[in-house]
Write a protein that holds these residues in place. Structure first.
Motif, short mmCIF file in Angstrom:
data_model
loop_
_atom_site.label_atom_id
_atom_site.label_comp_id
_atom_site.label_asym_id
_atom_site.label_seq_id
_atom_site.Cartn_x
_atom_site.Cartn_y
_atom_site.Cartn_z
N GLN A 57 1.93 8.74 -5.19
CA GLN A 57 1.28 7.88 -6.17
C GLN A 57 1.91 6.49 -6.08
N HIS A 58 1.06 5.48 -6.14
CA HIS A 58 1.52 4.09 -6.01
C HIS A 58 2.39 3.92 -4.76
N THR B 229 -3.31 5.14 4.34
CA THR B 229 -2.39 4.22 5.02
C THR B 229 -1.24 4.99 5.66
N ASN C 17 -6.98 8.29 -5.69
CA ASN C 17 -7.53 7.26 -4.81
C ASN C 17 -6.66 6.02 -4.88
N GLY C 18 -6.34 5.46 -3.72
CA GLY C 18 -5.50 4.27 -3.67
C GLY C 18 -4.02 4.56 -3.71
N GLY D 74 -2.15 5.72 -1.31
CA GLY D 74 -1.48 5.41 -0.05
C GLY D 74 -1.60 6.49 1.00
N ALA E 47 0.83 -1.21 0.00
CA ALA E 47 0.00 0.00 0.00
C ALA E 47 0.86 1.25 0.00
#
Length: 306
Positions: free
Chosen positions: A206-207, A42, A36-37, A39, A16
């Protein structure tokens, strides 16, 4: 007051967060941006000691988020995207519950809770069950909960989500006051105008990786190039007046307007303005052309290329 060093978090085969590093000093706001996603959530959960990093370190006011988690949780005010309100409680009961969890003295709680509820226009609604609140009211109550123990560090995820313009402005003003009071704040938001308005620094992830960090102006210069300026004329001018050798680059022009860029505006702008006036141009105004953080964000993330 907030420091993360090469944070990584894996959930089994899923990574994540792979490499996030950032710092936020006292009295500063960092906007954490990303798709979105990416990280963001988290990362925030690791910073407030809700998640243990797989690798890397994080510190809040010098305390390690893993080995000194209990101390860290007392220093952080957390507003999550889904705050988990208890609908059967009223506003006072809700704040009292979390105040006790944070060991807020009763006499202090009474004063703080009233001040927060009055500021966010919830005092008159304090006896109503939270289940009857609108989305915006619930969001303001969640923010009050994050502030009930006067934390030194704030981690805020979409703090103005679902709010009407007046309520959103009220929250932004309060965040500015918290900054003046020396709090360190991380603001996760998809509202890029809000991020640019409030933040001292912008971090884009990102990522699971930090891919850009700096002030809004630094990021604009880094990814969009030098600033552009626009000169507007009261009467048409010809090409010989507009063009000026050496220290500026003409990007586009018409008889009533010219747009140019320069790496050294402190030198180029006075010289170019003097040239235009001496050449007979009737200037209305010269101003920096607006450049949006959105343009930086789309370029850095590559989302503009889809």
């Amino acid at each position: 007051m907030i420091r993360a060093q090469q944070l990584e978090k894996r959930f089994g085969p899923i990574t994540a967060v792979s490499d996030v590093s950032l710092e936020v000093a006292e009295g500063k706001i960092l906007a954490l941006l990303g798709p979105n996603g990416a990280g963001k959530t988290t990362t925030v959960r690791m910073l407030c000691s809700l998640l243990k990093p797989t690798n890397g370190n994080a510190f809040i006011c010098g305390y390690d988020t893993v080995t000194e988690a209990k101390t860290v949780r007392g220093l952080v005010g957390l507003l999550t995207e889904m705050p988990g309100l208890y609908g059967r409680l009223n506003a006072i009961e809700y704040l009292e519950f979390f105040g006790k969890l944070q060991s807020v003295p009763e006499n202090t709680f009474v004063a703080i809770s009233r001040r927060l509820l009055e500021y966010f226009d919830l005092w008159e609604q304090r006896g109503r069950p939270i289940a009857t609140f609108s989305k915006g009211m619930k969001q303001k109550l969640s923010l009050a909960r994050a502030l009930i123990h006067s934390p030194k560090v704030l981690l805020l995820d979409e703090p103005t989500s679902a709010m009407d313009p007046y309520s959103a402005k009220t929250v932004r003003d309060y965040i500015r006051d918290l900054k003046k009071d020396g709090r360190a704040i991380i603001l996760c938001t998809h509202n890029l105008a809000e991020a640019e308005e409030l933040a001292d620094q912008i971090a884009i992830i990102q990522h699971g990786r930090t891919i850009a960090i700096g002030t809004a102006e630094q990021l604009k210069c880094q990814f969009l190039g030098p600033p552009s300026y626009e000169a507007h004329f009261a009467k048409p001018v010809n090409e010989s007046v507009v063009f000026y050798n050496g220290i500026i680059k003409i990007e586009e022009w018409s008889p009533h307007q010219v747009r140019y860029s320069t790496l050294h505006p402190e030198v180029a702008n006075p010289a170019y303005i003097s040239h235009l006036v001496a050449s007979g141009a009737e200037l209305i105004r010269v101003a920096e052309a607006p450049r949006r953080l959105e343009d930086v964000y789309l370029k850095v993330t590559g989302l503009n290329d889809r």
